[in-house]
Design an enzyme around this catalytic site. Structure first.
Site, PDB file in Angstrom:
ATOM      1  N   CYS A   1       0.811  -1.616   0.108  1.00 50.76           N
ATOM      2  CA  CYS A   1      -0.229  -0.069   0.204  1.00 50.76           C
ATOM      3  C   CYS A   1       0.627   1.305  -0.079  1.00 50.76           C
ATOM      4  CB  CYS A   1      -1.311   0.017   1.402  1.00 50.76           C
ATOM      5  SG  CYS A   1      -1.842  -1.610   1.683  1.00 50.76           S
TER       6      CYS A   1
ATOM      7  N   GLU B   1      -8.444   8.084   0.136  1.00 47.03           N
ATOM      8  CA  GLU B   1      -7.952   7.868  -0.382  1.00 47.03           C
ATOM      9  C   GLU B   1      -8.344   7.744  -1.123  1.00 47.03           C
ATOM     10  OE1 GLU B   1      -4.114   6.511   1.588  1.00 47.03           O
ATOM     11  OE2 GLU B   1      -5.192   4.839   0.191  1.00 47.03           O
TER      12      GLU B   1
END
Length: 190
Positions: A75, A121
Protein backbone atom coordinates in the site's frame (compact mmCIF):
# COMPACT_ATOMS: atom_id res chain seq x y z
CA UNK A 1 -10.26 24.21 -5.23
CA UNK A 2 -6.63 23.71 -6.21
CA UNK A 3 -3.92 24.52 -3.69
CA UNK A 4 -0.93 26.71 -4.39
CA UNK A 5 2.05 24.86 -5.73
CA UNK A 6 4.51 23.71 -3.05
CA UNK A 7 7.99 25.06 -3.65
CA UNK A 8 11.33 23.77 -2.30
CA UNK A 9 9.96 20.55 -0.83
CA UNK A 10 11.43 17.08 -0.81
CA UNK A 11 9.84 15.49 -3.90
CA UNK A 12 9.78 12.08 -2.19
CA UNK A 13 7.42 13.58 0.41
CA UNK A 14 4.99 15.10 -2.11
CA UNK A 15 1.99 13.00 -3.03
CA UNK A 16 -1.04 13.81 -5.15
CA UNK A 17 -4.17 15.34 -3.65
CA UNK A 18 -7.24 14.75 -5.82
CA UNK A 19 -10.60 16.46 -5.96
CA UNK A 20 -13.73 14.58 -4.99
CA UNK A 21 -15.56 16.00 -8.00
CA UNK A 22 -12.82 15.32 -10.56
CA UNK A 23 -10.06 12.76 -10.01
CA UNK A 24 -7.96 14.45 -12.68
CA UNK A 25 -7.92 17.76 -10.74
CA UNK A 26 -4.76 17.28 -8.72
CA UNK A 27 -2.14 19.22 -6.82
CA UNK A 28 0.96 18.32 -4.79
CA UNK A 29 0.69 17.95 -1.03
CA UNK A 30 3.00 16.68 1.68
CA UNK A 31 2.01 13.17 2.74
CA UNK A 32 1.75 13.99 6.44
CA UNK A 33 -0.35 17.11 5.68
CA UNK A 34 -2.82 14.98 3.70
CA UNK A 35 -3.14 12.55 6.62
CA UNK A 36 -3.39 15.26 9.28
CA UNK A 37 -5.96 17.36 7.41
CA UNK A 38 -8.18 14.64 5.92
CA UNK A 39 -7.35 15.61 2.33
CA UNK A 40 -8.35 13.17 -0.40
CA UNK A 41 -5.25 11.81 -2.09
CA UNK A 42 -4.11 9.21 -4.61
CA UNK A 43 -2.99 5.78 -3.43
CA UNK A 44 -2.18 2.30 -4.72
CA UNK A 45 -2.88 -1.12 -3.25
CA UNK A 46 -1.36 -4.33 -4.56
CA UNK A 47 -2.58 -7.88 -3.98
CA UNK A 48 -0.06 -10.59 -4.93
CA UNK A 49 -1.35 -14.17 -5.11
CA UNK A 50 0.32 -17.57 -5.13
CA UNK A 51 -2.47 -19.94 -6.10
CA UNK A 52 -5.34 -19.23 -3.71
CA UNK A 53 -3.13 -17.52 -1.11
CA UNK A 54 -2.55 -13.79 -0.83
CA UNK A 55 0.68 -12.28 0.50
CA UNK A 56 0.06 -10.05 3.52
CA UNK A 57 2.61 -7.73 5.04
CA UNK A 58 2.91 -6.52 8.59
CA UNK A 59 3.89 -2.86 8.53
CA UNK A 60 7.11 -1.93 10.32
CA UNK A 61 6.57 -0.75 13.89
CA UNK A 62 8.33 2.52 13.03
CA UNK A 63 5.70 3.64 10.48
CA UNK A 64 4.11 6.93 11.55
CA UNK A 65 0.68 5.33 11.41
CA UNK A 66 -0.64 1.78 11.49
CA UNK A 67 2.79 0.43 12.45
CA UNK A 68 2.79 -3.24 13.41
CA UNK A 69 -0.54 -3.92 11.68
CA UNK A 70 -1.25 -6.37 8.85
CA UNK A 71 -2.25 -5.14 5.39
CA UNK A 72 -2.38 -6.36 1.81
CA UNK A 73 0.85 -6.96 -0.12
CA UNK A 74 1.74 -3.30 -0.76
CA UNK A 75 0.00 0.00 0.00
CA UNK A 76 1.45 3.37 -0.88
CA UNK A 77 1.02 6.75 -2.53
CA UNK A 78 2.25 7.86 -5.96
CA UNK A 79 4.67 10.73 -5.73
CA UNK A 80 3.60 13.99 -7.32
CA UNK A 81 3.54 13.46 -11.12
CA UNK A 82 4.24 9.70 -10.78
CA UNK A 83 1.82 7.30 -12.46
CA UNK A 84 -0.08 4.73 -10.42
CA UNK A 85 1.66 1.86 -12.23
CA UNK A 86 5.13 3.37 -11.79
CA UNK A 87 4.38 3.71 -8.07
CA UNK A 88 3.22 0.07 -7.89
CA UNK A 89 6.45 -1.12 -9.50
CA UNK A 90 8.66 1.15 -7.36
CA UNK A 91 7.02 0.29 -4.04
CA UNK A 92 7.19 -3.47 -4.57
CA UNK A 93 10.97 -3.16 -4.88
CA UNK A 94 11.29 -0.67 -2.01
CA UNK A 95 9.10 -2.61 0.42
CA UNK A 96 9.53 -6.25 -0.59
CA UNK A 97 12.89 -6.29 -2.41
CA UNK A 98 11.31 -7.80 -5.54
CA UNK A 99 8.70 -7.01 -8.16
CA UNK A 100 6.13 -8.97 -10.15
CA UNK A 101 4.16 -7.65 -13.13
CA UNK A 102 0.85 -6.19 -11.96
CA UNK A 103 -2.42 -5.29 -13.65
CA UNK A 104 -5.03 -2.80 -12.51
CA UNK A 105 -8.32 -4.39 -11.47
CA UNK A 106 -10.31 -1.56 -9.93
CA UNK A 107 -10.60 1.70 -8.03
CA UNK A 108 -11.77 2.24 -4.47
CA UNK A 109 -12.51 5.45 -2.60
CA UNK A 110 -12.69 5.34 1.18
CA UNK A 111 -12.21 7.38 4.33
CA UNK A 112 -11.05 6.08 7.71
CA UNK A 113 -9.79 7.55 10.94
CA UNK A 114 -6.37 6.15 11.91
CA UNK A 115 -5.62 7.34 15.43
CA UNK A 116 -5.14 11.11 15.20
CA UNK A 117 -4.74 10.89 11.41
CA UNK A 118 -7.05 10.29 8.47
CA UNK A 119 -6.98 8.13 5.37
CA UNK A 120 -9.04 9.70 2.61
CA UNK A 121 -7.92 7.87 -0.49
CA UNK A 122 -8.71 7.34 -4.13
CA UNK A 123 -7.00 3.97 -4.66
CA UNK A 124 -5.95 2.24 -7.86
CA UNK A 125 -5.88 -1.49 -7.09
CA UNK A 126 -3.43 -3.88 -8.75
CA UNK A 127 -2.88 -7.62 -8.63
CA UNK A 128 -0.06 -9.93 -9.63
CA UNK A 129 0.98 -13.55 -9.55
CA UNK A 130 3.92 -14.46 -7.32
CA UNK A 131 7.10 -15.70 -8.97
CA UNK A 132 8.67 -18.52 -6.91
CA UNK A 133 12.12 -17.17 -7.82
CA UNK A 134 11.50 -14.25 -5.44
CA UNK A 135 12.55 -14.45 -1.80
CA UNK A 136 9.64 -13.28 0.39
CA UNK A 137 12.03 -12.92 3.35
CA UNK A 138 14.10 -10.27 1.51
CA UNK A 139 11.79 -7.41 2.55
CA UNK A 140 12.95 -3.98 3.71
CA UNK A 141 12.90 -4.04 7.54
CA UNK A 142 12.28 -0.26 7.59
CA UNK A 143 8.99 -0.83 5.76
CA UNK A 144 7.85 -4.35 6.68
CA UNK A 145 8.38 -6.45 9.82
CA UNK A 146 6.78 -9.72 8.66
CA UNK A 147 4.99 -11.38 5.74
CA UNK A 148 2.64 -14.33 5.50
CA UNK A 149 0.56 -16.16 2.92
CA UNK A 150 -3.15 -16.54 3.73
CA UNK A 151 -6.27 -17.65 1.90
CA UNK A 152 -9.22 -15.27 1.76
CA UNK A 153 -11.27 -17.36 4.24
CA UNK A 154 -8.30 -17.48 6.67
CA UNK A 155 -7.85 -13.73 6.34
CA UNK A 156 -11.53 -13.00 6.94
CA UNK A 157 -11.57 -15.23 10.02
CA UNK A 158 -8.48 -13.50 11.45
CA UNK A 159 -9.97 -10.05 10.79
CA UNK A 160 -13.19 -11.12 12.51
CA UNK A 161 -11.38 -12.57 15.53
CA UNK A 162 -8.61 -9.94 15.83
CA UNK A 163 -9.63 -6.74 13.99
CA UNK A 164 -7.11 -4.73 16.03
CA UNK A 165 -4.26 -6.52 14.17
CA UNK A 166 -5.24 -5.15 10.74
CA UNK A 167 -5.09 -1.74 9.07
CA UNK A 168 -8.31 0.17 8.61
CA UNK A 169 -7.99 0.14 4.82
CA UNK A 170 -7.37 -3.60 4.62
CA UNK A 171 -10.46 -4.28 6.73
CA UNK A 172 -12.46 -2.03 4.37
CA UNK A 173 -11.07 -3.82 1.30
CA UNK A 174 -11.88 -7.25 2.72
CA UNK A 175 -15.41 -6.38 3.85
CA UNK A 176 -16.82 -3.66 1.60
CA UNK A 177 -14.92 -4.59 -1.59
CA UNK A 178 -14.38 -8.30 -1.15
CA UNK A 179 -16.28 -9.17 -4.35
CA UNK A 180 -13.51 -7.48 -6.39
CA UNK A 181 -10.86 -9.56 -4.64
CA UNK A 182 -12.91 -12.77 -4.90
CA UNK A 183 -13.26 -12.16 -8.64
CA UNK A 184 -9.47 -11.94 -8.92
CA UNK A 185 -9.07 -15.25 -7.17
CA UNK A 186 -11.61 -16.91 -9.46
CA UNK A 187 -9.69 -15.50 -12.44
CA UNK A 188 -6.38 -16.81 -11.05
CA UNK A 189 -7.58 -20.41 -10.76
CA UNK A 190 -9.59 -20.59 -14.00
Amino acid sequence: MLKNRIIDSNLDDLITAVSVEDDTAAYPIRKLDAHLNNIRHAAISIFVFNGNRMLLQKRAETKYHSGGLWANTVCSHPRWNESYLACADRRQKEELGWQVPVEKFGEISYQARVGELFENEFVHCFYGQFDEANDVENYNRNEVCDVQWMTIPETLLQIEQHPENYTQWFKIYMTEHRQMIDALLCEQVS
